[in-house]
Design an enzyme around this catalytic site. Structure first.
Site, PDB file in Angstrom:
ATOM      1  CD  GLU A   1      -1.942  -2.335   1.157  1.00 22.95           C
ATOM      2  OE1 GLU A   1      -0.858  -2.692   1.654  1.00 22.95           O
ATOM      3  OE2 GLU A   1      -2.818  -3.138   0.799  1.00 22.95           O
TER       4      GLU A   1
ATOM      5  CG  HIS B   1     -10.355  -7.373   6.442  1.00 26.79           C
ATOM      6  ND1 HIS B   1      -9.834  -8.091   7.483  1.00 26.79           N
ATOM      7  CD2 HIS B   1      -9.502  -7.543   5.404  1.00 26.79           C
ATOM      8  CE1 HIS B   1      -8.725  -8.710   7.089  1.00 26.79           C
ATOM      9  NE2 HIS B   1      -8.501  -8.383   5.836  1.00 26.79           N
TER      10      HIS B   1
END
Lengths: 379, 334
Positions: free
Chosen positions: B67, B136
């Site tokens: 990321e 998540h």
């Protein structure tokens, strides 16, 4: 200085327009915030309209008998209130004068001129207070929602005199006393307007001869039964609005009261849930006749009860009071000869007429409601 | 000029996002996508779909699991004149990329005295409800809204998913677009035209007299459902969707609270230091203050990591019934 509109107030949920009755002030007159400047007729009663701020009544745009939509201007005030530039160029607000430190000053104050600081009450010697506007400050320690503070200040109410009913002993907006209504003129004009509107409603009447329990206070008895029956039949505790039936969240029985100056119909909210109903009814009738009702007490009706039994009327047809969908007309309660098994007997009876807005309900609905009234009467 | 009625079709939220991406890429060849599995796989939630076949691997770039590197590459590309659109598979993973987002993307324009801009978009699925558990399922919008230099968008409808994303891609500054996972499969009318919305414009989704509900993301539809239910009990609620958290369009909220006197602020994110605290303070500082007839109320997710067990997951964030109860309570008590 700016020109602020004085608008037709919305004084009830159903009010969409009002009629100007009379002006108490003329163009050019000075007005103070909260001062009555004119009277308007709402769909229920005549109301006084107060100036929202100090200023001058600059222009009158609505004349007596003009019908004005809610929110539209009826006049304009020239006022310094709400001026965005007001105070912008003023010096910093003066520091509050130091509180007298009585506890930390043991030596007695010399007997000479009484020091201002020793006086209780408002802050002493506000230096050069150019603002004439008296802003009643909420007393320290009183918990109130901002809207209640604001309304109290506008109406000059001392919050310390209000009993809080909100959580944590906080004054809610609803805790403030309702605006007083003084129906000074004959209610005829209001009745004329409302009943003319009633003629536009397709309505029918269903009559039934009811068995009534022994007792005296028929109005209270019928009030309770009617409210309880409507609670059982929410489909009739409703109004026709925007092409659909809209049910109400409460039962409000407008009680027709003959006041000597005409009919008034103060509303009892959820009377079937009230153990002290008889006392409440007596109080309401007394104040209706004395002209001491508040606007809140004139609002929220979902049905009307009209009792002409005391005038020896046997039965009658009451007109609906829009947007209410029902009205119960109660006739004389009297003993009647009725068939009983094996012969005849006496029974306390009363003929009632239930008027129904046919857009909201049908004859069978009305019949079911009357069956519930009967059941609740003899419960 | 004659007004032409806007052509709309029914699309899912995910299709609306894909359409916005396709239209932006067709209109401007500087626009390209990068992220994990955005190519052949079609995106973790199927949002990018077949775009790789329509625009090629040069413009739909699959990246490694990295990321920080993905966002860093996007910042660099944006500085070099491109219009990158990053997809982060779950918004939770932005934590890995925070330095690039907060210290680079958001700051470079200021650090260079306006000499450079970073016109990048970061899209990320947010929120709970899919059984994806604590790492998540978070709602991190307040993190980004707090950072000067970032714009933050939370579309609640398919139409907004498209038009707000178009606006984000057009914007010369970094924009974080938080798309709610539960909304991806919801359908609604979407305009055919590639006309961007305006960032910083709230939507008044419903108007009522009794209270103002402000809700973001998936809470908008829950608030509307609650408002319908409340209406049957005679409580009329307004529902306002800020759509863009930053810049925030506070005026419609303030105006509505002035009318209703009551504010119920609903978010999925935990209450503490959440975005609705910002809305509450904004109302408190505004002219609406004097019209408040009740304390400003917040209904938020619990201050807990989102649980895995479905029942607990549901219990951890506001549901429509919770909104009904909170709203009714606010109106009844005050």
């Amino acid at each position: 200085m700016q020109e602020a509109p004085l608008v037709m107030p919305k004084m009830s949920m159903t009010m969409t327009e009002g009629t100007l009755v009379t002006w108490h002030k003329s163009e050019g007159d000075e007005v103070r915030a909260g001062e009555v400047v004119c009277e308007v007729a709402t769909d229920k009663v005549d109301m006084e309209v107060e100036a929202p701020a100090d200023g001058t009544l600059a222009r009158i745009v609505a004349q007596p008998d003009d019908v004005v939509a809610v929110g539209e201007p009826i006049a304009y005030l020239t006022t310094a209130a709400e001026d965005l530039l007001a105070g912008l160029f003023d010096g910093p607000a003066p520091e509050p004068a130091p509180q007298p430190e009585r506890e930390r000053e043991p030596e007695p104050v010399p007997a000479a001129p009484a020091p201002v600081a020793a006086q209780p009450g408002p802050a002493p010697a506000a230096p050069a207070a150019a603002e004439p506007e008296p802003v009643p400050a909420a007393p320290a320690g009183v918990a109130a929602v901002p809207a209640a503070r604001r309304a109290a200040a506008e109406r000059g109410i001392d919050l310390a005199t209000i009993t809080p009913t909100g959580p944590a002993a906080t004054i809610r907006l609803a805790d403030l006393p309702p605006l007083e209504v003084k129906p000074r003129r004959s209610p005829r004009a209001v009745i004329a307007r409302r009943m003319s509107a009633s003629a536009q409603v397709p309505q029918f009447v269903v009559y039934r001869d009811l068995e009534v329990p022994a007792g005296g206070d028929w109005t209270t008895v019928f009030l309770r039964a009617l409210a309880g029956a409507l609670r059982r039949h929410p489909e009739l505790n409703a109004e026709w609005a925007d092409g659909d039936v809209r049910r109400h969240g409460h039962v409000g029985v407008a009680l027709a009261v003959d006041t000597g100056r005409g009919l008034l119909a103060p509303v009892l909210r959820d009377p079937d849930l009230d153990d002290g109903l008889a006392g409440r009814v007596r109080d309401l009738v007394r104040r209706a006749r004395a002209g001491k009702l508040t606007l809140a007490e004139m609002s929220g009706g979902t049905t009307t009860l009209s009792n002409l039994g005391g005038f020896a009327v046997d039965a009658f047809h009451a007109l609906l009071s829009p947007p209410q969908a029902t009205a119960l007309a109660v006739g004389r309660v009297q003993e009647k000869v009725v068939p009983v098994p094996g012969g005849i007997g006496l029974s306390l009876r009363c003929t009632v007429g239930l008027t129904v807005d046919h857009r909201v309900g049908d004859g069978a609905d009305a019949a079911r409601l009357l069956a519930s009234v009967q059941e609740l009467l003899t419960l | 000029m004659t007004a032409v009625a806007e052509q709309t079709r029914t699309l899912t939220y995910a299709e609306a996002v894909r359409e916005a991406l396709a239209q932006a890429m067709t209109a401007d060849e500087r626009v390209f996508l990068l992220g994990e599995d955005v190519g052949t796989y079609g995106g973790a939630f199927g949002v990018t779909g077949d775009l790789v076949h329509r625009f090629g691997e040069e413009r739909i770039r699959d990246t490694p699991i990295s990321e920080l590197g993905i966002v860093g590459a996007a910042v660099g590309a944006a500085l070099a004149g491109m219009r990158p659109v990053v997809e982060i598979q779950f918004s939770d993973f932005t934590a890995q990329a925070m330095d690039q987002i907060v210290n680079q993307a958001a700051k470079i324009h200021f650090m260079l005295g306006g000499a450079a801009t970073v016109p990048m978009v970061l899209r990320a699925p947010t929120g709970s409800g899919t059984g994806a558990a604590a790492q998540h399922s978070q709602s991190l919008e307040a993190w980004f809204a707090h950072v000067p230099g970032l714009k933050v968008v939370m579309p609640a409808t398919p139409a907004d998913a498209k038009t707000l994303l178009l606006a984000a891609i057009e914007d010369p500054n970094p924009v974080i677009v938080l798309e709610h996972k539960l909304l991806y499969k919801q359908s609604g009318p979407v305009p055919e035209a590639a006309t961007p919305a305006r960032l910083g414009e709230a939507a008044v989704r419903r108007t009522g007299a009794d209270l103002t509900i402000v809700a973001t993301g998936v809470m908008v539809s829950r608030a509307l459902e609650a408002a319908e239910q409340l209406a049957t009990d005679g409580v009329e609620a307004s529902v306002i969707d800020p759509r863009t958290l930053k810049p925030l369009d506070a005026q419609p909220i303030v105006d509505d609270v002035i009318r209703t006197g009551r504010a119920l602020l609903v978010q999925e994110a935990p209450k503490t230091a959440g975005f609705m605290a910002e809305i509450a303070a904004t109302i408190g500082e505004s002219p609406a203050f004097g019209h408040l007839r009740a304390p400003i109320a917040r209904l938020c997710g619990l201050d807990v990591p989102i649980p895995y067990a479905p029942q607990l997951e549901r219990a951890a964030v506001p549901q429509a019934g919770d909104i009904v109860r909170a709203a009714a309570d606010l109106v009844r008590r005050w």
